[in-house]
Design a protein around this motif. Structure first.
Motif, short mmCIF file in Angstrom:
data_model
loop_
_atom_site.label_atom_id
_atom_site.label_comp_id
_atom_site.label_asym_id
_atom_site.label_seq_id
_atom_site.Cartn_x
_atom_site.Cartn_y
_atom_site.Cartn_z
N PRO A 182 13.03 58.31 29.50
CA PRO A 182 13.42 58.08 30.89
C PRO A 182 14.63 58.91 31.33
O PRO A 182 14.77 59.20 32.52
CB PRO A 182 13.73 56.58 30.93
CG PRO A 182 13.87 56.15 29.53
CD PRO A 182 13.10 57.11 28.69
N TYR A 183 15.45 59.33 30.39
CA TYR A 183 16.62 60.16 30.71
C TYR A 183 16.22 61.55 31.17
O TYR A 183 17.04 62.27 31.76
CB TYR A 183 17.58 60.23 29.51
CG TYR A 183 16.91 60.69 28.23
CD1 TYR A 183 16.92 62.04 27.87
CD2 TYR A 183 16.27 59.79 27.39
CE1 TYR A 183 16.29 62.48 26.72
CE2 TYR A 183 15.65 60.21 26.23
CZ TYR A 183 15.66 61.56 25.90
OH TYR A 183 15.04 61.99 24.76
N LEU A 184 14.98 61.97 30.93
CA LEU A 184 14.51 63.28 31.39
C LEU A 184 13.62 63.19 32.63
O LEU A 184 13.23 64.21 33.20
CB LEU A 184 13.73 63.98 30.26
CG LEU A 184 14.56 64.36 29.03
CD1 LEU A 184 13.65 64.94 27.96
CD2 LEU A 184 15.64 65.35 29.41
N GLN A 185 13.33 61.98 33.03
CA GLN A 185 12.42 61.74 34.16
C GLN A 185 12.89 62.45 35.43
O GLN A 185 12.12 63.14 36.09
CB GLN A 185 12.37 60.23 34.39
CG GLN A 185 11.15 59.71 35.02
CD GLN A 185 11.15 58.18 34.97
OE1 GLN A 185 11.86 57.56 34.20
NE2 GLN A 185 10.34 57.60 35.81
N LYS A 186 14.15 62.29 35.77
CA LYS A 186 14.68 62.88 37.00
C LYS A 186 14.63 64.41 36.94
O LYS A 186 14.33 65.07 37.94
CB LYS A 186 16.11 62.39 37.25
CG LYS A 186 16.64 62.83 38.59
CD LYS A 186 17.94 62.15 38.93
CE LYS A 186 18.34 62.60 40.32
NZ LYS A 186 19.48 61.90 40.82
#
Length: 197
Positions: free
Chosen positions: A160-164
């Motif tokens: 999720p830390y790479l989602q943006k």
């Protein structure tokens, strides 16, 4: 169908029927609705003033009647969503999407240079392939929805830390912006950019 055309004479309605059977016997004087496509005159007119983008998607119908509702929307200059066409079909099959996209092109999206945004559904890709260039460059450009890419990326990598960063790559406005963001993702792991490619 006739009632809709009577109340809204400028509406576009196209439907296909199938023969009716009782057991194995053909019922000669009855036809069964197979697919229906429609667009209201105001939706058709509104699209003339929208951005040259069309997003398509489908949802399954539940309850007494089965099938899928297919919808195409666009966006006006104020980023408001504008529904332009609808269809009820047997399912998200290549034939159903071909029926939908052919009617959309024939009756509403008549200008060239339009972006067609969809999820990564194989039946849509197959329908685009068999559209005789109606949904291919330079007449149209088929693109994948960044939100679907984002959710597929999250499902694949649980990061999720790479989602943006993935979403921002999709929203890049310049080649330079894209390259910087893409490189930032690649530095975190080549598996991410390999999948994205």
């Amino acid at each position: 169908m006739e009632a809709m055309c009577h109340k809204e004479p400028s509406a576009v309605v196209h439907f296909e029927t199938m023969p009716a059977y009782q057991g194995d016997d053909l019922v000669g004087d009855i036809r069964v609705l197979h697919r229906v496509f429609w667009s209201y005159y105001h939706c058709i007119r509104a699209f003339r003033h929208c951005k040259p983008i069309v997003q398509v998607d489908g949802t399954h119908l539940y309850g007494k009647y089965k099938g899928c509702l297919l919808v195409a929307v666009s966006q006006d200059g104020n980023n408001n969503i504008v529904p332009i066409v609808f269809a009820i079909v047997e399912g998200e099959t290549s034939d159903a999407w071909h029926f939908f996209l052919s009617n959309l092109r024939q009756h509403v999206v008549t200008r060239d240079g339009v972006g067609l945004i969809s999820d990564r559904h194989e039946s849509i890709n197959a329908a685009v392939e068999r559209s005789n260039g109606a949904w291919s460059p330079p007449r149209a450009f088929h693109m994948f929805c960044i939100r679907h890419i984002e959710s597929n990326f999250l499902r694949k990598f649980k990061a999720p830390y790479l989602q943006k960063l993935v979403v921002n790559i999709g929203y890049s406005r310049t080649v330079r912006e894209y390259e910087v963001r893409y490189q930032r993702l690649r530095e975190r792991g080549e598996a991410y950019t390999n999948w994205l490619n």
